[in-house]
Design a protein around this motif. Structure first.
Motif, PDB file in Angstrom:
ATOM      1  N   GLY A   1       7.960  15.290   1.133  1.00  0.00           N
ATOM      2  CA  GLY A   1       8.626  15.383  -0.110  1.00  0.00           C
ATOM      3  C   GLY A   1       9.982  14.381  -0.378  1.00  0.00           C
ATOM      4  N   HIS A   2      10.256  13.740   1.038  1.00  0.00           N
ATOM      5  CA  HIS A   2      11.380  13.026   0.905  1.00  0.00           C
ATOM      6  C   HIS A   2      11.237  11.225   0.579  1.00  0.00           C
ATOM      7  N   TRP A   3      12.128  10.694   0.318  1.00  0.00           N
ATOM      8  CA  TRP A   3      12.124   9.412  -0.296  1.00  0.00           C
ATOM      9  C   TRP A   3      13.225   8.737   0.548  1.00  0.00           C
ATOM     10  N   ARG A   4      13.008   7.236   0.718  1.00  0.00           N
ATOM     11  CA  ARG A   4      13.999   6.352   1.333  1.00  0.00           C
ATOM     12  C   ARG A   4      14.082   5.001   0.510  1.00  0.00           C
ATOM     13  N   ARG A   5      15.315   4.445   0.627  1.00  0.00           N
ATOM     14  CA  ARG A   5      15.388   3.091  -0.079  1.00  0.00           C
ATOM     15  C   ARG A   5      14.680   2.078   0.985  1.00  0.00           C
ATOM     16  N   VAL A   6      14.019   1.064   0.354  1.00  0.00           N
ATOM     17  CA  VAL A   6      13.590   0.010   1.089  1.00  0.00           C
ATOM     18  C   VAL A   6      13.511  -1.230   0.690  1.00  0.00           C
ATOM     19  N   THR A   7      14.267  -1.433  -0.383  1.00  0.00           N
ATOM     20  CA  THR A   7      14.715  -2.673  -0.982  1.00  0.00           C
ATOM     21  C   THR A   7      16.236  -2.744  -1.255  1.00  0.00           C
ATOM     22  N   ALA A   8      16.444  -4.159  -1.407  1.00  0.00           N
ATOM     23  CA  ALA A   8      17.933  -4.335  -1.930  1.00  0.00           C
ATOM     24  C   ALA A   8      18.020  -3.993  -3.536  1.00  0.00           C
ATOM     25  N   GLU A   9      19.271  -4.292  -4.101  1.00  0.00           N
ATOM     26  CA  GLU A   9      19.184  -3.898  -5.463  1.00  0.00           C
ATOM     27  C   GLU A   9      19.385  -5.009  -6.432  1.00  0.00           C
TER      28      GLU A   9
ATOM     29  N   ALA B   1       0.898  -1.204   0.023  1.00  0.00           N
ATOM     30  CA  ALA B   1      -0.041  -0.007   0.027  1.00  0.00           C
ATOM     31  C   ALA B   1       0.848   1.330   0.062  1.00  0.00           C
ATOM     32  N   ALA B   2       2.234   1.079  -0.174  1.00  0.00           N
ATOM     33  CA  ALA B   2       3.127   2.415  -0.209  1.00  0.00           C
ATOM     34  C   ALA B   2       3.136   3.087  -1.375  1.00  0.00           C
ATOM     35  N   VAL B   3       3.696   4.184  -1.421  1.00  0.00           N
ATOM     36  CA  VAL B   3       3.945   4.909  -2.394  1.00  0.00           C
ATOM     37  C   VAL B   3       5.501   4.766  -2.940  1.00  0.00           C
ATOM     38  N   LEU B   4       5.498   4.099  -4.024  1.00  0.00           N
ATOM     39  CA  LEU B   4       6.887   3.879  -4.591  1.00  0.00           C
ATOM     40  C   LEU B   4       7.378   4.379  -5.890  1.00  0.00           C
ATOM     41  N   ARG B   5       8.671   4.308  -5.958  1.00  0.00           N
ATOM     42  CA  ARG B   5       9.017   4.702  -7.168  1.00  0.00           C
ATOM     43  C   ARG B   5      10.540   3.780  -7.575  1.00  0.00           C
ATOM     44  N   GLY B   6      10.715   3.340  -8.870  1.00  0.00           N
ATOM     45  CA  GLY B   6      12.034   2.706  -9.132  1.00  0.00           C
ATOM     46  C   GLY B   6      13.089   3.871  -9.366  1.00  0.00           C
ATOM     47  N   VAL B   7      14.399   3.370  -9.032  1.00  0.00           N
ATOM     48  CA  VAL B   7      15.407   4.226  -9.085  1.00  0.00           C
ATOM     49  C   VAL B   7      16.495   3.249  -9.722  1.00  0.00           C
ATOM     50  N   CYS B   8      17.409   3.974 -10.714  1.00  0.00           N
ATOM     51  CA  CYS B   8      18.350   3.176 -11.282  1.00  0.00           C
ATOM     52  C   CYS B   8      19.692   4.118 -11.275  1.00  0.00           C
ATOM     53  N   SER B   9      20.843   3.781 -10.806  1.00  0.00           N
ATOM     54  CA  SER B   9      22.077   4.430 -10.825  1.00  0.00           C
ATOM     55  C   SER B   9      22.499   4.604 -12.059  1.00  0.00           C
ATOM     56  N   ASN B  10      22.204   4.154 -13.034  1.00  0.00           N
ATOM     57  CA  ASN B  10      22.838   4.430 -14.581  1.00  0.00           C
ATOM     58  C   ASN B  10      21.809   5.607 -15.100  1.00  0.00           C
TER      59      ASN B  10
ATOM     60  N   GLY C   1      25.178  -0.962 -13.509  1.00  0.00           N
ATOM     61  CA  GLY C   1      24.062  -0.006 -12.761  1.00  0.00           C
ATOM     62  C   GLY C   1      23.233  -0.951 -11.655  1.00  0.00           C
ATOM     63  N   ALA C   2      22.666  -0.150 -10.925  1.00  0.00           N
ATOM     64  CA  ALA C   2      21.749  -0.847  -9.821  1.00  0.00           C
ATOM     65  C   ALA C   2      20.580  -0.194  -9.839  1.00  0.00           C
ATOM     66  N   PHE C   3      19.507  -1.192  -9.648  1.00  0.00           N
ATOM     67  CA  PHE C   3      18.195  -0.928  -9.663  1.00  0.00           C
ATOM     68  C   PHE C   3      17.309  -1.161  -8.164  1.00  0.00           C
ATOM     69  N   TRP C   4      16.907  -0.209  -7.571  1.00  0.00           N
ATOM     70  CA  TRP C   4      15.671  -0.506  -6.322  1.00  0.00           C
ATOM     71  C   TRP C   4      14.739   0.395  -6.274  1.00  0.00           C
ATOM     72  N   LEU C   5      13.809   0.084  -5.320  1.00  0.00           N
ATOM     73  CA  LEU C   5      12.567   1.038  -5.112  1.00  0.00           C
ATOM     74  C   LEU C   5      12.777   1.743  -3.683  1.00  0.00           C
ATOM     75  N   GLU C   6      12.369   3.032  -3.937  1.00  0.00           N
ATOM     76  CA  GLU C   6      12.229   3.781  -2.727  1.00  0.00           C
ATOM     77  C   GLU C   6      10.616   4.155  -2.353  1.00  0.00           C
ATOM     78  N   GLU C   7      10.508   4.628  -1.090  1.00  0.00           N
ATOM     79  CA  GLU C   7       9.284   4.810  -0.516  1.00  0.00           C
ATOM     80  C   GLU C   7       9.247   6.223  -0.213  1.00  0.00           C
ATOM     81  N   ALA C   8       7.971   6.965  -0.542  1.00  0.00           N
ATOM     82  CA  ALA C   8       7.556   8.313  -0.303  1.00  0.00           C
ATOM     83  C   ALA C   8       7.192   8.536   1.324  1.00  0.00           C
ATOM     84  N   LEU C   9       7.941   9.507   1.754  1.00  0.00           N
ATOM     85  CA  LEU C   9       8.003   9.837   3.345  1.00  0.00           C
ATOM     86  C   LEU C   9       7.270  11.361   3.129  1.00  0.00           C
ATOM     87  N   ALA C  10       6.858  11.705   4.490  1.00  0.00           N
ATOM     88  CA  ALA C  10       6.360  13.065   4.704  1.00  0.00           C
ATOM     89  C   ALA C  10       7.429  14.004   4.026  1.00  0.00           C
TER      90      ALA C  10
END
Length: 411
Positions: free
Chosen positions: A306-314, A255-264, A295-304
């Motif tokens: 407008g901040h984001w934090r990584r919540v998964t491995a890569e 139920a979290a708000v997520l986004r995918g991030v890639c280091s490349n 490169g590395a790909f991981w998911l981040e969760e939206a925080l209060a």
């Protein structure tokens, strides 16, 4: 001024070129052999870029002391303190000789000592989202009559360690009878799920066998899983390439708000339609440069706020975007601490007729050798303990080349 007993030679490594070294010898009248070090290779290998630095060596060549503690660091400690400590250690070393060490290590509650110098703390079940970083401490005591120079070598990038009273990332001299605390931090979010065993080697500054192995073990349930964990991105230069990894979310993230991030920065990340669970597309556009792809790909969760934090491995991206001259693997996955790989490869196309091939590697900590038998190649790779984990090897010949990424051990 006499720097050494009769019959011995004192050598001074000078941070500069040969003309500057000659001027230094002339100006100071120093009765020693002056060795120029214009590239600072020797100074860097001894971590002696800041002065004054003092090293006390045993007769066997072991580094017994260097002033890198919190109270005797270069440019901050009184010279009398550094000199006095060095003289005291010289006296202790003379009396105790250069025999075997006797270091005792113990940890917090839940720590067990196993054969082979393994000191293991059992963490049990770890909830990475609730506790992203797990910290534990160990205490090491020098029970010998001489000082010991120690350094720490983590097994992979998800675990870090330092001496509580030493210069960050530096070695430490442990005096006879003294104790030191070792702080170990585990990045739980970097773990891929399931049982884990992460270690820190307590090594001699002289590079001999490790004194002890500090271990954090347990099991973690991943916040999300990636299949495959290693995404191949191979294709011809000038063409687009798509890699796909299937993402399964744990209950906490559904139920979290997520986004995918890639280091490349060249890789475009596309979530599955209608949500975050499912097949994520990682696209390398045709306009991207050729050569090695990492490169590395991981998911981040939206925080209060407008901040984001990584919540998964890569998940790791690896491959090549160039016309290969040999059937090389898309990547080489190393094992913790010391890793060697041997590949027998087949040359492709015109490369099979090349008279000469060359092999380069980066960084220098990755050793590689090449032998050839007709149209077949044998490439051997070795990475030394405590070296940087990521790099590449490059096979080149006749104006063509192909790179093979060398990736860190998996979490």
């Amino acid at each position: 001024m006499r720097l050494a007993p009769p019959g011995t030679t004192t050598a001074v490594v000078f941070a500069g070129d040969a003309p500057a070294a000659r001027r230094f010898a002339s100006d100071t009248g120093l009765p020693a052999l002056i060795l120029p070090d214009p590239s600072l290779r020797v100074a860097s290998s001894y971590h002696a870029l800041l002065c004054p630095r003092v090293f006390v060596l045993s007769a066997g060549g072991r580094i017994l002391y260097t002033n890198n503690g919190a109270d005797d660091a270069p440019r901050t400690a009184a010279p009398a303190l550094i000199a006095g400590r060095a003289l005291a250690l010289l006296s202790a070393a003379k009396q105790s000789g250069d025999g075997a060490t006797g270091l005792a290590v113990h940890g917090e509650a839940g720590t067990v000592t196993q054969p082979g110098g393994v000191v293991r703390t059992v963490l049990g079940a770890v909830d990475a989202l609730a506790m992203p970083v797990v910290s534990r401490s160990f205490t090491i005591t020098n029970r010998t009559a001489r000082p010991e120079l120690l350094r720490l070598a983590p097994s992979c990038s998800c675990i870090t360690a330092r001496f509580s009273s030493a210069v960050p990332d530096g070695p430490m001299t442990l005096l006879p009878g003294a104790s030191a605390k070792i702080l170990v931090h585990l990045d739980a979010l970097a773990l891929t799920g399931g049982p884990f065993w992460k270690a820190v080697l307590v090594e001699s500054g002289a590079g001999s066998a490790p004194y002890a192995t500090l271990v954090l073990s347990g099991a973690t349930r991943p916040a999300a899983s990636f299949v495959p964990l290693l995404v191949a991105m191979n294709g011809a230069a000038g063409s687009s390439e798509v890699g796909v990894t299937q993402v399964t979310l744990g209950a906490r993230l559904r139920a979290a708000v997520l986004r995918g991030v890639c280091s490349n920065p060249w890789v475009k990340v596309e979530p599955p339609p209608g949500g975050h669970a499912g097949a994520w597309r990682l696209t390398m556009p045709a306009s991207a440069p050729g050569g090695m792809v990492v490169g590395a790909f991981w998911l981040e969760e939206a925080l209060a706020g407008g901040h984001w934090r990584r919540v998964t491995a890569e998940a790791v991206l690896a491959g090549n975007r160039a016309g290969p001259i040999a059937a090389l693997p898309a990547y080489v996955r190393l094992r913790p601490w010391s890793a060697s790989q041997t590949y027998r490869l087949r040359l492709l196309g015109p490369a099979a007729r090349l008279a000469r091939l060359s092999l380069r590697r980066s960084p220098a900590a990755i050793s590689a050798s090449l032998s050839r038998d007709g149209s077949a190649l044998t490439v051997k790779m070795l990475q030394r303990r405590s070296a940087p984990w990521q790099g590449e090897v490059l096979l080149a010949g006749g104006g063509s080349s192909v790179q093979v990424p060398v990736l860190p051990p998996s979490g």
